[in-house]
Design a protein around this motif. Structure first.
Motif, mmCIF file in Angstrom:
data_model
loop_
_atom_site.group_PDB
_atom_site.id
_atom_site.type_symbol
_atom_site.label_atom_id
_atom_site.label_comp_id
_atom_site.label_asym_id
_atom_site.label_seq_id
_atom_site.Cartn_x
_atom_site.Cartn_y
_atom_site.Cartn_z
ATOM 1 N N ALA A 1 4.665 2.082 -7.253
ATOM 2 C CA ALA A 1 4.344 3.178 -6.485
ATOM 3 C C ALA A 1 2.965 2.127 -5.763
ATOM 4 N N GLY A 2 1.969 2.618 -4.632
ATOM 5 C CA GLY A 2 1.250 1.867 -3.856
ATOM 6 C C GLY A 2 -0.589 2.702 -4.312
ATOM 7 N N GLN A 3 -0.608 3.648 -4.774
ATOM 8 C CA GLN A 3 -1.839 4.584 -4.926
ATOM 9 C C GLN A 3 -2.539 3.101 -5.915
ATOM 10 N N ASP B 1 0.378 -0.867 0.043
ATOM 11 C CA ASP B 1 0.163 -0.197 -0.313
ATOM 12 C C ASP B 1 1.135 1.226 0.126
ATOM 13 N N SER B 2 -0.215 2.465 -0.186
ATOM 14 C CA SER B 2 0.699 3.579 -0.202
ATOM 15 C C SER B 2 1.154 4.671 0.990
ATOM 16 N N GLY B 3 2.580 4.798 1.342
ATOM 17 C CA GLY B 3 2.776 5.007 2.774
ATOM 18 C C GLY B 3 3.791 3.902 3.505
ATOM 19 N N MET B 4 3.847 2.912 2.715
ATOM 20 C CA MET B 4 4.119 2.063 3.738
ATOM 21 C C MET B 4 5.798 2.158 4.673
ATOM 22 N N GLY B 5 6.163 2.004 3.612
ATOM 23 C CA GLY B 5 7.880 3.378 3.350
ATOM 24 C C GLY B 5 8.597 2.505 2.160
ATOM 25 N N LYS B 6 8.112 1.749 1.471
ATOM 26 C CA LYS B 6 8.765 1.174 0.124
ATOM 27 C C LYS B 6 10.034 1.981 -0.089
ATOM 28 N N THR B 7 9.797 2.758 -0.543
ATOM 29 C CA THR B 7 10.893 4.033 -1.120
ATOM 30 C C THR B 7 11.821 4.085 0.247
ATOM 31 N N CYS B 8 11.683 4.325 1.353
ATOM 32 C CA CYS B 8 12.401 4.753 2.553
ATOM 33 C C CYS B 8 13.172 3.484 2.094
ATOM 34 N N LEU B 9 12.799 2.569 2.137
ATOM 35 C CA LEU B 9 13.550 0.930 3.003
ATOM 36 C C LEU B 9 14.766 1.125 1.328
ATOM 37 N N ASN C 1 14.620 9.916 5.117
ATOM 38 C CA ASN C 1 13.862 11.161 5.529
ATOM 39 C C ASN C 1 12.936 10.667 5.451
ATOM 40 N N ASN C 2 12.263 12.561 6.398
ATOM 41 C CA ASN C 2 10.645 12.008 7.502
ATOM 42 C C ASN C 2 9.752 12.747 6.462
ATOM 43 N N THR C 3 10.230 13.078 5.397
ATOM 44 C CA THR C 3 9.226 13.684 4.283
ATOM 45 C C THR C 3 8.319 12.649 3.268
ATOM 46 N N TYR C 4 7.143 12.759 2.981
ATOM 47 C CA TYR C 4 7.114 11.933 2.241
ATOM 48 C C TYR C 4 6.639 12.424 0.977
ATOM 49 N N ILE C 5 7.110 12.009 0.154
ATOM 50 C CA ILE C 5 7.078 12.117 -1.406
ATOM 51 C C ILE C 5 6.598 10.777 -2.132
ATOM 52 N N SER C 6 5.178 10.705 -2.450
ATOM 53 C CA SER C 6 4.660 9.363 -2.903
ATOM 54 C C SER C 6 4.955 9.146 -4.162
ATOM 55 N N THR C 7 5.317 7.964 -4.531
ATOM 56 C CA THR C 7 6.038 7.469 -5.982
ATOM 57 C C THR C 7 5.413 7.504 -6.977
ATOM 58 N N ILE C 8 5.446 8.444 -8.123
ATOM 59 C CA ILE C 8 4.492 8.492 -9.158
ATOM 60 C C ILE C 8 5.193 7.431 -10.116
ATOM 61 N N SER D 1 12.829 -1.659 9.714
ATOM 62 C CA SER D 1 12.493 -0.100 9.803
ATOM 63 C C SER D 1 13.712 0.360 9.323
ATOM 64 N N ALA D 2 12.938 1.486 8.255
ATOM 65 C CA ALA D 2 13.971 2.096 7.457
ATOM 66 C C ALA D 2 14.133 3.293 8.275
ATOM 67 N N LYS D 3 14.109 3.862 8.975
ATOM 68 C CA LYS D 3 14.373 5.322 10.104
ATOM 69 C C LYS D 3 15.454 4.310 10.579
ATOM 70 N N CYS E 1 8.822 -0.764 12.491
ATOM 71 C CA CYS E 1 9.339 -0.820 13.647
ATOM 72 C C CYS E 1 9.761 -0.441 14.485
ATOM 73 N N ASP E 2 10.362 0.567 14.491
ATOM 74 C CA ASP E 2 10.755 1.476 15.358
ATOM 75 C C ASP E 2 9.529 2.208 16.156
ATOM 76 N N MET E 3 8.090 1.407 15.823
ATOM 77 C CA MET E 3 7.271 2.730 16.153
ATOM 78 C C MET E 3 6.123 1.438 17.015
HETATM 79 N N1 LIG Z 1 8.703 5.815 11.611
HETATM 80 C C1 LIG Z 1 8.652 5.046 10.482
HETATM 81 N N2 LIG Z 1 8.556 5.648 9.371
HETATM 82 C C2 LIG Z 1 8.665 5.905 8.063
HETATM 83 C C3 LIG Z 1 9.431 4.307 7.985
HETATM 84 N N3 LIG Z 1 9.461 4.097 6.688
HETATM 85 C C4 LIG Z 1 9.191 5.066 6.068
HETATM 86 N N4 LIG Z 1 9.035 6.164 6.545
HETATM 87 C C5 LIG Z 1 7.944 7.013 6.513
HETATM 88 O O1 LIG Z 1 6.715 6.808 5.874
HETATM 89 C C6 LIG Z 1 6.220 7.991 4.918
HETATM 90 C C7 LIG Z 1 5.791 7.036 3.294
HETATM 91 O O2 LIG Z 1 7.907 6.456 3.200
HETATM 92 P P1 LIG Z 1 7.193 6.092 1.817
HETATM 93 O O3 LIG Z 1 8.488 5.409 1.805
HETATM 94 O O4 LIG Z 1 7.478 6.881 1.147
HETATM 95 O O5 LIG Z 1 6.401 5.392 1.252
HETATM 96 P P2 LIG Z 1 6.198 4.288 -0.670
HETATM 97 O O6 LIG Z 1 5.264 2.970 0.361
HETATM 98 O O7 LIG Z 1 7.221 4.807 -0.733
HETATM 99 O O8 LIG Z 1 4.885 5.065 -0.752
HETATM 100 P P3 LIG Z 1 4.143 5.333 -1.923
HETATM 101 O O9 LIG Z 1 5.173 5.753 -3.002
HETATM 102 O O10 LIG Z 1 2.757 6.128 -1.849
HETATM 103 O O11 LIG Z 1 3.722 3.991 -2.356
HETATM 104 C C8 LIG Z 1 7.467 9.126 5.060
HETATM 105 O O12 LIG Z 1 6.955 9.792 5.875
HETATM 106 C C9 LIG Z 1 8.930 8.471 5.558
HETATM 107 O O13 LIG Z 1 9.257 9.019 6.673
HETATM 108 C C10 LIG Z 1 10.161 3.944 9.497
HETATM 109 O O14 LIG Z 1 10.925 2.527 8.735
HETATM 110 N N5 LIG Z 1 9.871 4.222 10.050
#
Ligand SMILES: Nc1nc2c(ncn2[C@@H]2O[C@H](COP(=O)(O)OP(=O)(O)OP(=O)(O)O)[C@@H](O)[C@H]2O)c(=O)[nH]1
Length: 208
Positions: free
Chosen positions: A65-67, A16-24, A34-41, A151-153, A123-125
């Motif tokens: 993109a999860g959308q 799903d969107s916002g799960m942290g795929k890009t961050c991983l 990066n804490n900023t969320y920029i959804s993948t296009i 946890s990508a964080k 899993c940091d949360m």
């Molecule tokens: N606390 C925490 N936040 C995270 C972690 N991974 C990602 N985030 C936050 O979650 C939000 C979404 O992260 P993305 O990596 O953009 O998510 P995505 O799954 O790629 O989203 P789409 O591109 O919309 O599919 C961002 O604000 C990140 O900072 C994590 O491991 N821990």
């Protein structure tokens, strides 16, 4: 000129969107967060290298993109990848329920022998946890798929997750090369089938 790697594996991240795929992917490839969320296009990719079993593996990692609106585009990329990483968020029950739909999507769009890996990210949360490990382990067993909480964080289990998927694909590739493919169940994840420990999960410094 000699090849700088032994194998090229194509991987795909879905969920799903916002799960942290890009961050991983960024955590794994660049060791940053990066804490900023920029959804993948649509779709994006990164290249990185990992050493497993004394082999240098080049990973081409596709980030989808999860959308919902991008599903038609992203499912095209399922075909031809050797490994798919399914990502949910441990603080979001719905994202875990949706894993069943993502599994179905793999069945419909990916090659039968594709390796799968399930990641419960963020899993940091722990204080906000909604998805219990026991229920995930049950699902992972049912599907014969390896599972990590990441946890990508905080960089928890991220290198381990990517390396373990590379290792599982390497084992399948070797089995196929040696004509042992019939002994491997290509239609299931190998996490519980080839219970061989990963010999060398190198740290980022060792990989550099
Ligand atoms: N606390 C925490 N936040 C995270 C972690 N991974 C990602 N985030 C936050 O979650 C939000 C979404 O992260 P993305 O990596 O953009 O998510 P995505 O799954 O790629 O989203 P789409 O591109 O919309 O599919 C961002 O604000 C990140 O900072 C994590 O491991 N821990």
């Amino acid at each position: 000129m000699a090849k700088a790697y032994d194998h090229l594996f194509k991987l795909l991240l879905i969920g799903d969107s916002g799960m942290g795929k890009t961050c991983l992917i960024i955590c794994f490839a660049e060791d940053s967060f990066n804490n900023t969320y920029i959804s993948t296009i649509g779709i994006n990719f990164k290249i990185c290298t990992v050493d497993v079993g004394r082999k240098k593996i080049k990973l081409q990692v596709w980030d989808t993109a999860g959308q919902e609106g991008f599903k038609t585009i992203t499912t095209v990329y399922y075909h031809g990848v050797m490994g798919i990483i399914l990502v949910y968020d441990i603080t979001d029950e719905k994202s875990f329920e949706n894993i069943q739909n993502w599994m179905k999507s793999i069945k419909e769009n990916a090659s039968a022998g594709v390796e799968r890996l399930l990641l419960g990210n963020k899993c940091d949360m722990e204080a906000k946890r909604k998805v219990q490990k026991e229920q995930v382990i049950k699902l992972a067993r049912e599907h014969g798929i390896r599972f990590f909480e990441t946890s990508a964080k905080s960089s928890t289990n991220v290198d381990e997750a990517f390396s373990s998927l590379a290792w599982d694909i390497l084992l399948k590739t070797r089995a196929a090369e040696q004509g042992l493919a019939e002994e491997v169940d290509w239609s299931s994840g190998s996490g519980f089938i080839l219970a061989i420990p990963i010999p060398s999960l190198l740290t980022r410094d060792e990989r550099a």
